[in-house]
Design a protein around this motif. Structure first.
Motif, short mmCIF file in Angstrom:
data_model
loop_
_atom_site.label_atom_id
_atom_site.label_comp_id
_atom_site.label_asym_id
_atom_site.label_seq_id
_atom_site.Cartn_x
_atom_site.Cartn_y
_atom_site.Cartn_z
N GLY A 234 0.80 -1.22 0.00
CA GLY A 234 0.00 0.00 0.00
C GLY A 234 0.83 1.27 0.00
N LEU A 235 2.14 1.16 0.19
CA LEU A 235 3.00 2.33 0.17
C LEU A 235 3.19 2.88 -1.24
CD1 LEU A 235 5.73 1.12 2.67
CD2 LEU A 235 4.11 2.98 3.06
N LEU A 236 3.00 2.07 -2.27
CA LEU A 236 3.17 2.52 -3.64
C LEU A 236 2.12 3.57 -4.00
CD1 LEU A 236 3.89 -0.93 -5.31
CD2 LEU A 236 5.53 0.95 -5.05
N TYR A 237 2.56 4.68 -4.56
CA TYR A 237 1.67 5.79 -4.89
C TYR A 237 1.63 5.98 -6.40
CZ TYR A 237 -0.62 10.35 -4.50
OH TYR A 237 -1.52 11.39 -4.60
N PRO A 238 0.59 5.47 -7.06
CA PRO A 238 0.50 5.62 -8.52
C PRO A 238 -0.02 7.01 -8.92
CG PRO A 238 -1.35 4.34 -7.71
CD PRO A 238 -0.51 4.67 -6.51
N ILE A 239 0.42 7.45 -10.10
CA ILE A 239 0.00 8.74 -10.66
C ILE A 239 -0.50 8.50 -12.07
CG2 ILE A 239 0.75 11.06 -11.33
CD1 ILE A 239 3.01 10.77 -9.25
N GLU A 240 -1.68 8.99 -12.38
CA GLU A 240 -2.22 8.83 -13.72
C GLU A 240 -1.36 9.61 -14.72
OE1 GLU A 240 -4.76 6.89 -14.51
OE2 GLU A 240 -5.27 6.35 -12.45
N ARG A 241 -1.00 8.99 -15.81
CA ARG A 241 -0.18 9.65 -16.82
C ARG A 241 -0.99 10.70 -17.61
NH1 ARG A 241 4.74 6.82 -17.96
NH2 ARG A 241 4.75 4.60 -17.48
N ALA A 242 -2.28 10.48 -17.75
CA ALA A 242 -3.10 11.26 -18.69
C ALA A 242 -3.02 12.76 -18.44
CB ALA A 242 -4.54 10.79 -18.62
N ALA A 243 -3.01 13.17 -17.17
CA ALA A 243 -3.05 14.60 -16.85
C ALA A 243 -1.84 15.34 -17.40
CB ALA A 243 -3.16 14.80 -15.35
N ASN A 244 -0.66 14.71 -17.32
CA ASN A 244 0.56 15.36 -17.80
C ASN A 244 0.73 15.23 -19.31
OD1 ASN A 244 2.26 16.32 -15.35
ND2 ASN A 244 1.47 14.33 -14.74
N ARG A 245 0.06 14.26 -19.90
CA ARG A 245 0.16 14.08 -21.35
C ARG A 245 -0.80 14.99 -22.12
NH1 ARG A 245 0.89 7.43 -21.62
NH2 ARG A 245 3.18 7.47 -21.41
N ALA A 246 -1.89 15.34 -21.50
CA ALA A 246 -2.90 16.15 -22.20
C ALA A 246 -2.34 17.45 -22.77
CB ALA A 246 -4.08 16.42 -21.27
N PRO A 247 -1.51 18.21 -22.01
CA PRO A 247 -0.98 19.45 -22.58
C PRO A 247 -0.09 19.24 -23.80
CG PRO A 247 -0.74 19.44 -20.19
CD PRO A 247 -1.14 18.07 -20.58
N LEU A 248 0.43 18.01 -23.99
CA LEU A 248 1.27 17.71 -25.14
C LEU A 248 0.45 17.15 -26.30
CD1 LEU A 248 4.30 15.96 -23.35
CD2 LEU A 248 4.16 18.33 -24.16
N GLY A 249 -0.87 17.06 -26.12
CA GLY A 249 -1.74 16.54 -27.16
C GLY A 249 -1.68 15.03 -27.29
N ILE A 250 -1.26 14.35 -26.23
CA ILE A 250 -1.15 12.88 -26.24
C ILE A 250 -2.42 12.29 -25.66
CG2 ILE A 250 0.15 10.89 -25.42
CD1 ILE A 250 2.59 12.75 -25.18
N GLU A 251 -3.11 11.48 -26.44
CA GLU A 251 -4.34 10.85 -25.98
C GLU A 251 -4.06 9.43 -25.53
OE1 GLU A 251 -7.35 11.07 -28.95
OE2 GLU A 251 -7.10 13.23 -29.27
N ALA A 252 -4.70 9.03 -24.43
CA ALA A 252 -4.43 7.75 -23.80
C ALA A 252 -4.64 6.57 -24.75
CB ALA A 252 -5.30 7.57 -22.56
N GLY A 253 -5.64 6.64 -25.58
CA GLY A 253 -5.94 5.51 -26.46
C GLY A 253 -5.19 5.52 -27.77
N ALA A 254 -4.38 6.54 -27.99
CA ALA A 254 -3.68 6.65 -29.28
C ALA A 254 -2.29 7.24 -29.08
CB ALA A 254 -4.49 7.52 -30.24
N LEU A 255 -1.44 6.54 -28.34
CA LEU A 255 -0.10 7.04 -28.07
C LEU A 255 0.70 7.15 -29.37
CD1 LEU A 255 0.94 5.10 -24.83
CD2 LEU A 255 -0.11 7.37 -25.03
#
Length: 278
Positions: free
Chosen positions: A27-48
């Motif tokens: 439970g110590l592992l802290y995951p971070i969603e990638r999508a929020a940081n990729r959005a400003p670069l125009g990177i969509e989760a379903g179409a890398l």
């Protein structure tokens, strides 16, 4: 430079005083969603627009065998770029420290535990390898290609600007690298030092411009993985290469180093390597 804690890291251990655990706790592992940081670069989760991995080395890995005797190792982890989540580095360190006083029946059990917990956090399969501290695979190597760091250029801009990226008309296939990459942790502001490799086939990159661009990350606050994706996207947009690989090998901090790479489909990085500065 303004400094604030991103919303996704409000409850993360990074930048906070932490008690180091003595017991195993996934439970110590802290995951971070990638999508929020990729959005400003125009990177969509379903179409890398790239393939890639985040390669981690952990140099402070230890556990107890069935009789209570300590075992030490170096771990290599491979987190796929298409995983929905990355894992915050300090939480990863705290999690690994939980192994220090935990008994495992075998090294295979350690690997299976790591694979299970990291996959749960990242929401994707994570590769795990353990090496002895004197294993030959850990001997430092050098980046392939030509180093561009000796170019005599004047610099007055320390923020990333794709305007520096220029190309000529000649189509070439070459590998370039620089050891002048530096960015800053987006939470603590601590410096992250690294080396970066660019391998491509396409219009020849102006080397002065490429070096100015890479040095522009010197005051940029972002995670290693996002810096590499930023570089990849800017090079694709400005240079339009047929093929491209961007690989960064960051210096370890807190016993962990992170070496992300992103590439056009079909490209792969050089065989696993670790630099002397790591």
């Amino acid at each position: 430079m303004s400094h604030h804690r991103p919303d996704t890291l409000v409850h993360a251990p990074l930048g906070r005083e932490s008690a180091y655990p003595e017991d195993y706790d996934a439970g110590l592992l802290y995951p971070i969603e990638r999508a929020a940081n990729r959005a400003p670069l125009g990177i969509e989760a379903g179409a890398l627009p790239f393939v890639g991995e985040d390669e981690w080395h952990a140099f402070e890995v230890s556990w107890l065998n069935a009789r209570g005797k300590p075992i030490v190792a170096v771990a290599r982890f491979r987190l796929p770029a298409d995983s929905p989540r990355l894992i915050e580095s300090k939480s990863w360190k705290l999690y690994l420290n939980g192994f220090n006083q935990t008994r495992f029946a075998s090294q295979e059990e350690v690997v299976a535990t790591l694979e299970r917990d990291l996959a749960e956090a990242a929401r994707a399969a994570v590769g795990v390898e353990l090496f002895g501290v004197d294993d030959a695979v850990l001997v430092p190597k050098r980046l392939p290609g030509e180093c561009i760091d000796d170019r005599d250029i004047e610099i007055d801009d320390y923020t990333p600007s794709a305007e520096h990226l220029r190309v000529g008309e000649e189509v070439v296939e070459e590998t370039l690298h620089s050891h002048l990459l530096k960015s800053n942790c987006p939470v603590t502001g601590q410096p992250d030092w690294g080396s970066v490799l660019v391998r491509y086939r396409g219009p020849r990159l102006d080397r002065d411009g490429l070096l100015r661009y890479l040095i522009g990350y010197r005051q940029h606050q972002d995670f290693h993985e996002h810096c590499v994706e930023h570089i990849f996207m800017d090079l694709m947009a400005r240079a339009r290469p047929e093929r491209l690989l961007v690989l960064a090998r960051y210096v370890r901090r807190g016993g962990l180093d992170i070496s992300p790479w992103r590439a056009t489909p079909g490209e792969r990085p050089p065989s696993p390597l670790r630099l002397a500065r790591q």
